[in-house]
Design an enzyme around this catalytic site. Structure first.
Site, PDB file in Angstrom:
ATOM      1  N   ARG A 221      -3.928  -8.826  -1.456  1.00 20.00           N
ATOM      2  CA  ARG A 221      -5.049  -9.728  -1.736  1.00 20.00           C
ATOM      3  C   ARG A 221      -5.243  -9.888  -3.244  1.00 20.00           C
ATOM      4  NH1 ARG A 221      -9.599  -7.553   2.129  1.00 20.00           N
ATOM      5  NH2 ARG A 221      -8.354  -5.708   1.713  1.00 20.00           N
TER       6      ARG A 221
ATOM      7  N   ASP B 163       8.835  -3.748  15.065  1.00 20.02           N
ATOM      8  CA  ASP B 163       8.424  -2.494  15.701  1.00 20.02           C
ATOM      9  C   ASP B 163       7.070  -2.657  16.376  1.00 20.02           C
ATOM     10  OD1 ASP B 163       8.634   0.314  16.292  1.00 20.02           O
ATOM     11  OD2 ASP B 163       7.237   0.739  14.658  1.00 20.02           O
TER      12      ASP B 163
ATOM     13  N   HIS C 299       7.272   0.261  18.964  1.00 20.27           N
ATOM     14  CA  HIS C 299       6.260   0.854  18.078  1.00 20.27           C
ATOM     15  C   HIS C 299       6.526   2.351  17.853  1.00 20.27           C
ATOM     16  CE1 HIS C 299       1.848   0.450  16.565  1.00 20.27           C
ATOM     17  NE2 HIS C 299       2.520   1.344  15.865  1.00 20.27           N
TER      18      HIS C 299
ATOM     19  N   ARG D  45       1.405  -4.537  12.168  1.00 15.13           N
ATOM     20  CA  ARG D  45       0.731  -4.856  13.433  1.00 15.13           C
ATOM     21  C   ARG D  45       1.254  -6.190  13.917  1.00 15.13           C
ATOM     22  NH1 ARG D  45      -0.391  -0.360  13.658  1.00 15.13           N
ATOM     23  NH2 ARG D  45      -2.406   0.654  13.855  1.00 15.13           N
TER      24      ARG D  45
ATOM     25  N   GLY E 112       0.860  -1.192   0.000  1.00 19.14           N
ATOM     26  CA  GLY E 112       0.000   0.000   0.000  1.00 19.14           C
ATOM     27  C   GLY E 112       0.888   1.231   0.000  1.00 19.14           C
ATOM     28  N   ARG E 113       0.394   2.287   0.626  1.00 13.62           N
ATOM     29  CA  ARG E 113       1.181   3.531   0.638  1.00 13.62           C
ATOM     30  C   ARG E 113       2.547   3.316   1.290  1.00 13.62           C
ATOM     31  NH1 ARG E 113      -4.209   5.313   2.147  1.00 13.62           N
ATOM     32  NH2 ARG E 113      -4.852   7.165   0.995  1.00 13.62           N
ATOM     33  N   ILE E 114       2.537   2.669   2.461  1.00 12.81           N
ATOM     34  CA  ILE E 114       3.802   2.491   3.189  1.00 12.81           C
ATOM     35  C   ILE E 114       4.679   1.473   2.465  1.00 12.81           C
ATOM     36  CG2 ILE E 114       4.805   1.631   5.364  1.00 12.81           C
ATOM     37  CD1 ILE E 114       2.372   2.983   6.781  1.00 12.81           C
TER      38      ILE E 114
ATOM     39  N   GLU F 282       0.961  -5.180  22.816  1.00 13.78           N
ATOM     40  CA  GLU F 282       1.768  -4.023  23.235  1.00 13.78           C
ATOM     41  C   GLU F 282       1.174  -3.401  24.503  1.00 13.78           C
ATOM     42  OE1 GLU F 282       1.904  -1.467  19.812  1.00 13.78           O
ATOM     43  OE2 GLU F 282       2.816  -3.027  18.584  1.00 13.78           O
TER      44      GLU F 282
HETATM   45  C1  8YV Z   1       0.047   4.724  15.704  1.00 12.54           C
HETATM   46  C2  8YV Z   1       0.212   3.365  13.816  1.00 12.54           C
HETATM   47  O1  8YV Z   1      -1.103   5.374  15.287  1.00 12.54           O
HETATM   48  O2  8YV Z   1      -0.744   4.784  12.216  1.00 12.54           O
HETATM   49  C3  8YV Z   1      -0.751   3.688  12.739  1.00 12.54           C
HETATM   50  O3  8YV Z   1      -1.530   2.803  12.374  1.00 12.54           O
HETATM   51  O4  8YV Z   1       0.424   2.268  14.159  1.00 12.54           O
HETATM   52  C4  8YV Z   1       0.908   4.404  14.529  1.00 12.54           C
HETATM   53  O5  8YV Z   1       1.208   5.513  13.779  1.00 12.54           O
HETATM   54  C5  8YV Z   1       0.721   5.472  16.678  1.00 12.54           C
HETATM   55  O6  8YV Z   1       1.488   4.544  17.322  1.00 12.54           O
HETATM   56  C6  8YV Z   1      -0.188   6.157  17.655  1.00 12.54           C
HETATM   57  O7  8YV Z   1       0.322   5.973  18.875  1.00 12.54           O
END
Ligand code: 8YV
Length: 323
Positions: free
Chosen positions: A185, A266, A289, A242, A163-165, A271
């Site tokens: 997918r 990360d 994270h 995630r 995706g974007r990232i 968490e």
């Molecule tokens: C969290 C992230 O939002 O954008 C996301 O999906 O996992 C992070 O940027 C960030 O950790 C907020 O605490």
């Protein structure tokens, strides 16, 4: 900075805050809205029950759980504005059923998360945290040079979730001489990178498996023992998405039995708890994270979250609705 357009005499719009939000967001929200802070209440559940009928929007702090039960307690809820790109802590189906739009904060964090993925990749493959510990405990002087590691260049990265990232990670890998393959997918039309039909097929083709897909039910533990076995004894797993995407037990097992070479993580499944079995290992690079944890990204995320709320309550189109 966008401000809410309101007519004199309009009743204040009440927003629910389940968790503390970024200072910038708080400052702006306080100017235009009346804030109901569940996290300040001695009993958050009782607080939500009491104020529920008044709530018109949620400004979601990081990873606040917004499930169907909560949504059902808020009959006037019009919008959920998430702080973060990933919305896996929000029951999107429940929101959709009620016609409640959800917004997120994509794009503004992409470059920082992609930078971090590259740092994790290089740090893991070149064993930078372990080399740092080696120096600090005096082993360089005592035992000699740190053992040789492995090149990144000339190898193949499999991006799970282009995706974007994922695309920003791919752009950074090109000048490093790392080829990119991917699994989504569905294949992306006109994408220059080779597509693999499953995570296991991608892992089989790759030296580095980089996870950058959304979390949630659809991707839960899709990186399991089969995928790690396919990655192989010279393979590395990098996860900036995630923790839920990876079966952590299977990962510890694969590392312990040398079925993969190392991992850079990360994100974790519970968490801020990180399995002790990972903490004790030298072949993993662990971060708390911090993908989007820069002043710049977090401020932009805060502004985008508030801009979405302001747009909604001003009758303007949302900036970044989740579809
Ligand atoms: C969290 C992230 O939002 O954008 C996301 O999906 O996992 C992070 O940027 C960030 O950790 C907020 O605490």
């Amino acid at each position: 900075m966008k401000r809410l357009t309101r007519k004199p005499g309009d009743a204040p719009i009440e927003l629910l805050l389940l968790r503390p939000v970024h200072d910038r967001a708080l400052q702006r929200l306080e100017q235009d809205f009346s804030l109901l802070k569940a996290y300040d209440a001695p009993d958050a559940a009782a607080f939500v029950k009491a104020v529920g009928p008044r709530v018109r929007g949620i400004a979601a702090g990081a990873h606040a759980a917004i499930d169907r039960d909560l949504i059902d307690q808020l009959p006037r809820l019009e919008i959920i504005a998430n702080f973060g790109a990933g919305c896996d802590s929000i029951d999107l189906a429940a929101a959709r059923r009620r016609g409640i739009p959800v917004t997120n904060t994509p794009d503004v964090l992409t470059d920082d998360v992609a930078d971090l993925a590259i740092a994790l990749l290089i740090g893991t493959v070149r064993q930078l945290p372990a080399a740092d510990r080696y120096l600090r405990r005096g082993s360089w002087a005592g035992r000699g040079p740190y053992p040789l590691t492995t090149s990144c260049g000339g190898r193949i990265a499999g991006i799970l979730g282009l995706g974007r990232i994922g695309l920003a990670i791919a752009a950074r890998l090109a000048p490093m001489g790392v080829a990119v393959h991917y699994h989504n997918r569905r294949p992306i039309a006109d994408c220059p990178f080779p597509y693999h039909a499953s995570p296991a097929a991608l892992a089989d083709a790759a030296d580095f498996l980089i996870v950058s897909c959304p979390g949630g039910a659809a991707t839960e533990r899709i990186v399991g023992s089969d995928v790690l076995a396919a990655l192989g004894p010279d393979g590395y797993l990098i996860n900036v998405a995630r923790g839920s995407v990876v079966d952590e037990g299977a990962l510890v097992d694969a590392l312990t039995h040398r079925r993969i070479r190392g991992a850079g993580l990360d994100v974790f499944s519970r968490e801020p708890d990180v399995p002790a079995a990972l903490i004790d290992r030298d072949d993993v690079f662990l971060l708390p994270h911090v993908g989007s944890a820069t002043t710049q990204a977090r401020e932009a995320m805060a502004n985008l979250m508030v801009d979405n709320l302001v747009a909604h309550f001003s009758g303007q189109p949302l900036l970044t609705p989740v579809v």
